[in-house]
Design a protein around this motif. Sequence first.
Motif, mmCIF file in Angstrom:
data_model
loop_
_atom_site.group_PDB
_atom_site.id
_atom_site.type_symbol
_atom_site.label_atom_id
_atom_site.label_comp_id
_atom_site.label_asym_id
_atom_site.label_seq_id
_atom_site.Cartn_x
_atom_site.Cartn_y
_atom_site.Cartn_z
ATOM 1 N N GLN A 1 -5.032 3.049 -0.603
ATOM 2 C CA GLN A 1 -5.739 2.142 0.294
ATOM 3 C C GLN A 1 -5.924 0.788 -0.375
ATOM 4 N N HIS A 2 -6.142 -0.217 0.464
ATOM 5 C CA HIS A 2 -6.454 -1.565 -0.006
ATOM 6 C C HIS A 2 -7.744 -1.981 0.686
ATOM 7 N N ILE B 1 0.858 -1.183 0.000
ATOM 8 C CA ILE B 1 0.000 0.000 0.000
ATOM 9 C C ILE B 1 0.892 1.231 0.000
#
Length: 128
Positions: A81-82, A76
Amino acid sequence: MATQITDGVKVSVETVYQPEYSNPENEHFMFAYRITIENLGDYSVQLLRRHWHIFDSNGTHREVEGEGVVGQQPIIEPGEQHEYVSGCNLKSDMGTMGGTYQMLREFDGSLFEVNIPKFDLIAPHRLN
């Protein structure tokens, strides 16, 4: 939504009860949760491992530990964002989950723990 920030990594959790995958007569209650991991820091981080504590309202506690999340060990980047969706089954219609992620800071190779905020798993009929 439960949210917590640890060392520049923000973890947010949303949950949904899944009646279509549940079977209350056989003490099987299925919940889905969506996790968003945001890198608020200045350096790339990689999620290496997860460690969950799952508590059922019937008094049982279990731990789940392993590499990555849903088969991935995402990197990341700063400001990125993930997001992923997973699930948890309980033997009662209420419980909680929480835990940690082990992360790698790519800048210096250091490992650090990120808290996953404790969140509730509650079937909607319990709220009435």
